[in-house]
Every structure is written in C-alpha cells, then in structure tokens.
Write a protein that holds these residues in place. Structure first.
Motif, short mmCIF file in Angstrom:
data_model
loop_
_atom_site.label_atom_id
_atom_site.label_comp_id
_atom_site.label_asym_id
_atom_site.label_seq_id
_atom_site.Cartn_x
_atom_site.Cartn_y
_atom_site.Cartn_z
N ILE A 225 0.83 -1.21 0.00
CA ILE A 225 0.00 0.00 0.00
C ILE A 225 0.87 1.26 0.00
O ILE A 225 0.61 2.22 -0.73
CB ILE A 225 -0.96 -0.01 1.21
CG1 ILE A 225 -1.95 -1.17 1.10
CG2 ILE A 225 -1.72 1.31 1.29
CD1 ILE A 225 -2.80 -1.38 2.34
N THR A 284 -4.72 9.43 -4.01
CA THR A 284 -5.83 8.62 -4.53
C THR A 284 -5.42 7.16 -4.66
O THR A 284 -6.18 6.25 -4.33
CB THR A 284 -6.29 9.16 -5.89
OG1 THR A 284 -6.63 10.55 -5.76
CG2 THR A 284 -7.50 8.39 -6.40
N PHE A 285 -4.19 6.93 -5.15
CA PHE A 285 -3.68 5.56 -5.27
C PHE A 285 -3.64 4.87 -3.90
O PHE A 285 -4.07 3.73 -3.75
CB PHE A 285 -2.27 5.57 -5.88
CG PHE A 285 -2.24 5.79 -7.36
CD1 PHE A 285 -3.40 5.77 -8.10
CD2 PHE A 285 -1.04 6.01 -8.03
CE1 PHE A 285 -3.39 5.97 -9.48
CE2 PHE A 285 -1.00 6.20 -9.39
CZ PHE A 285 -2.18 6.19 -10.12
N TYR A 287 -5.26 5.67 -1.09
CA TYR A 287 -6.61 5.50 -0.53
C TYR A 287 -7.33 4.32 -1.19
O TYR A 287 -7.95 3.50 -0.50
CB TYR A 287 -7.41 6.78 -0.73
CG TYR A 287 -8.82 6.70 -0.24
CD1 TYR A 287 -9.12 6.84 1.12
CD2 TYR A 287 -9.88 6.46 -1.13
CE1 TYR A 287 -10.42 6.74 1.58
CE2 TYR A 287 -11.18 6.36 -0.68
CZ TYR A 287 -11.45 6.50 0.68
OH TYR A 287 -12.74 6.40 1.12
N THR A 288 -7.22 4.21 -2.51
CA THR A 288 -7.87 3.12 -3.23
C THR A 288 -7.28 1.77 -2.85
O THR A 288 -8.01 0.80 -2.59
CB THR A 288 -7.75 3.33 -4.75
OG1 THR A 288 -8.27 4.62 -5.10
CG2 THR A 288 -8.50 2.25 -5.51
N ALA A 289 -5.94 1.69 -2.81
CA ALA A 289 -5.28 0.43 -2.44
C ALA A 289 -5.64 0.02 -1.03
O ALA A 289 -5.88 -1.16 -0.74
CB ALA A 289 -3.77 0.58 -2.58
N ASN A 290 -5.71 0.98 -0.11
CA ASN A 290 -6.06 0.67 1.28
C ASN A 290 -7.50 0.20 1.39
O ASN A 290 -7.80 -0.74 2.14
CB ASN A 290 -5.84 1.91 2.15
CG ASN A 290 -6.02 1.62 3.62
OD1 ASN A 290 -5.14 1.08 4.26
ND2 ASN A 290 -7.17 2.00 4.17
N LYS A 291 -8.39 0.84 0.63
CA LYS A 291 -9.81 0.45 0.67
C LYS A 291 -10.01 -0.95 0.12
O LYS A 291 -10.76 -1.76 0.69
CB LYS A 291 -10.63 1.47 -0.12
CG LYS A 291 -12.14 1.33 0.09
CD LYS A 291 -12.88 2.50 -0.54
CE LYS A 291 -14.37 2.38 -0.25
NZ LYS A 291 -15.13 3.54 -0.83
N VAL A 292 -9.32 -1.25 -0.99
CA VAL A 292 -9.41 -2.59 -1.58
C VAL A 292 -8.85 -3.63 -0.62
O VAL A 292 -9.42 -4.71 -0.42
CB VAL A 292 -8.67 -2.64 -2.93
CG1 VAL A 292 -8.58 -4.07 -3.45
CG2 VAL A 292 -9.38 -1.76 -3.96
N SER A 293 -7.70 -3.32 -0.01
CA SER A 293 -7.07 -4.26 0.94
C SER A 293 -7.97 -4.52 2.13
O SER A 293 -8.07 -5.65 2.62
CB SER A 293 -5.73 -3.69 1.41
OG SER A 293 -5.16 -4.50 2.40
N LYS A 295 -11.21 -4.41 2.17
CA LYS A 295 -12.38 -5.21 1.77
C LYS A 295 -11.99 -6.66 1.50
O LYS A 295 -12.72 -7.58 1.84
CB LYS A 295 -13.03 -4.59 0.53
CG LYS A 295 -13.85 -3.37 0.82
CD LYS A 295 -14.68 -2.97 -0.39
CE LYS A 295 -15.62 -1.82 -0.05
NZ LYS A 295 -16.47 -1.44 -1.20
N SER A 300 -4.79 -3.29 6.68
CA SER A 300 -4.88 -1.98 6.03
C SER A 300 -4.16 -0.97 6.90
O SER A 300 -3.80 -1.25 8.04
CB SER A 300 -6.34 -1.56 5.82
OG SER A 300 -7.00 -1.43 7.06
#
Length: 302
Positions: A225, A284-285, A287-293, A295, A300
């Motif tokens: 991340i 943004t990268f 935040y997106t990677a953390n959110k996917v991780s 889920k 995270s």
C-alpha cells in the motif's frame, strides 16, 4: 478505571520526548510548507510575495494538462514507477526469505551486512559508480565486452537502457536494507507451525510456500500500500544524475521537469501546480489500495 489524558502523558513522558524530534521534523518540514500550495493558484512573483501576487485560479493546472510534453513526462514517470514497483518491490521479500532459510549463521550475517552497505551510499556516489562501471572506454562493463570481442555500448546515452540501469541500481541499493522489515515479520512466525508442517511431510519448499509466505503477508500488504503511493513520486536525484541529453526521451520525469521549470526557469506557480497534481493522484492511489485491501483482507493502514 479509565486514566486521564494528563496521567497517560505523565506516564509515557519519556517515550513522548523520544518521539518529539520526529514530530518536530514532520511539523516543520512536511506540514508547515504545505501552506505554499496556494502559490499554484496565483501568478507568484518572488518580489511581491504571497500576499500581493495576483490570483489566477486553475490557470497553471490547465497549462500543464494542455502541454504537449506533459504526456511524455507523465508516461516516463509512470513507467519508471511501475517497473520499480513490479520488479524492485519483490526483491527484498525474496532476499529476506533466502536469508531466513540460510542455516549457516555466520555466512548469513556476513551476506546481510554486505547487502545493507549500498543503502548508505548517497545517490551522488551511487550514480558516480554507475557512470564509471558503464563507461564504454574505461568501465568494467565496456572492458568485459571488449574482452569478449563485442563492441562497447554507451549505455547511458541510449534512451532504451535508462530504465534498466535505474531499476537495476535501485534494487542493488535498496533490496538489502528493505529486508529488515520482512525479517522482523519472519521472526514473529510461530516455530510450531514449521514443526506441524514437517510432521505432515512438508519439505523446505512447501514450508516456505504454506507457512513462511502466509506469515509475512500482513507486512507485504502494508508495504504494498505504501509503495503504491510512490509510483508517480520517482526521486529526483538519481534520475537527474543519470540523465543527459542522449537519454532524455526516457529519463525526463516529473521531478526533473519541475526542477527545470521551477528552479532554473523561475516558474514557481507552474512547478507547484504540477507537484500538487501528482500528490493528489498519489493520495488517490494509496486511498484506493487501502480500501481494496480492507475489503479483500483484514490488513490496512487505517
């Protein structure tokens, strides 16, 4: 009984004092300078200062995105960041596992110490070493090619070789030191898991596959991340030192472009707008990677 904030501060005052220099560093050199982002929305004049320079809104953002050279610069940065992420990111993981599997402890400590040394070299020294090694006339690589009857190649003048040289030198410099985090994660794996795997008939390879790698997955995810956010933030120093007029087609990245525009050209507002745009994309990268991780798994940053 719940302790008050004052009591907890008093109890942990020694640890807070140890943390204070790091907090001051980030406050003074990371957060206070963020006030300067307002420069990207004004036609900044060094003599007028921030308070008297006229506001121009998104002028410099539009200028960057409409610049015909912008795509090539962003492309070079993105490709270099992706190659570094795909090739250099797994290197310390593989090296840490190899260190962990070594049974000859003295040899392991020696190899670890040697692998750490390049990290402590400055980018100037590292780049100078690469220039000397790859010199077509006096470098070791050129001499070796001549010995084999081949024509020496001026690697640093070839645009197609720049990314290979950059990523290769980055692995050499960073991989050894990067194993520290993963070795710490490996040390936390319960030895009983290996014992149970051996009782089930698992060989060394299967133990690595089913015990070692799953044991360090949380550390890998966290580092993954954090690395995602650095794809567009390729460091300036080594790209600038290894870059030249011959390989500029691939060596010219956002940080070197900002240096030319902001420092050499005096376009402070334009350079600030470019940097802020890249920072927003990097955020943004992450935040997106953390959110996917979060889920997909349980690991995270927040």
């Amino acid at each position: 009984m719940k302790q008050s904030v004052f009591h907890r501060i008093k109890r942990d005052r020694v640890f807070l004092l140890l943390l204070l220099p790091a907090l001051l560093h980030y406050l003074l050199f990371r957060y206070v300078p963020m006030f300067g982002i307002v420069v990207s929305f004004m036609d900044y004049n060094l003599f007028k200062g921030i308070w008297h320079s006229p506001w121009v809104g998104l002028k410099y953002y539009r200028m960057f995105f409409s610049n015909p050279d912008a795509w090539n610069i962003v492309r070079n940065t993105l490709l270099l960041g992706l190659y570094k992420f795909v090739i250099a990111f797994p290197a310390p993981i593989v090296l840490a596992i190899l260190f962990y599997e070594m049974r000859w402890k003295k040899f392991r400590r020696f190899v670890q110490s040697v692998s750490y040394l390049p990290f402590f070299l400055s980018s100037v020294v590292l780049s100078s070493i690469m220039l000397m090694l790859l010199s077509p006339s006096t470098g070791w690589v050129g001499k070796a090619m001549q010995t084999l009857g081949l024509e020496p190649i001026n690697f640093l003048q070839k645009p197609e070789w720049f990314r290979t040289i950059y990523i290769g030198s980055d692995i050499w410099q960073q991989a050894g030191y990067g194993t520290i985090i993963f070795l710490a994660a490996l040390a936390a794996i319960d030895p009983q898991l290996y014992e149970a795997a051996r009782m089930d008939g698992a060989n060394r390879w299967k133990q690595t596959l089913h015990v070692t790698i799953p044991g360090i997955v949380p550390a890998i995810v966290i580092m993954f991340i954090l690395s995602i956010g650095g794809i567009l933030e390729v460091p300036f120093d080594k790209a600038f030192l290894l870059g030249n007029a011959g390989n500029r087609d691939t060596a010219d990245i956002i940080s070197t472009y900002v240096y030319r525009i902001g420092i050499l050209g005096g376009g402070f507002s334009y350079a600030t707008a470019i940097n802020l745009s890249i920072a927003v994309v990097s955020l943004t990268f992450i935040y997106t990677a953390n959110k996917v991780s979060r889920k997909v798994g349980e690991t995270s940053l927040w």
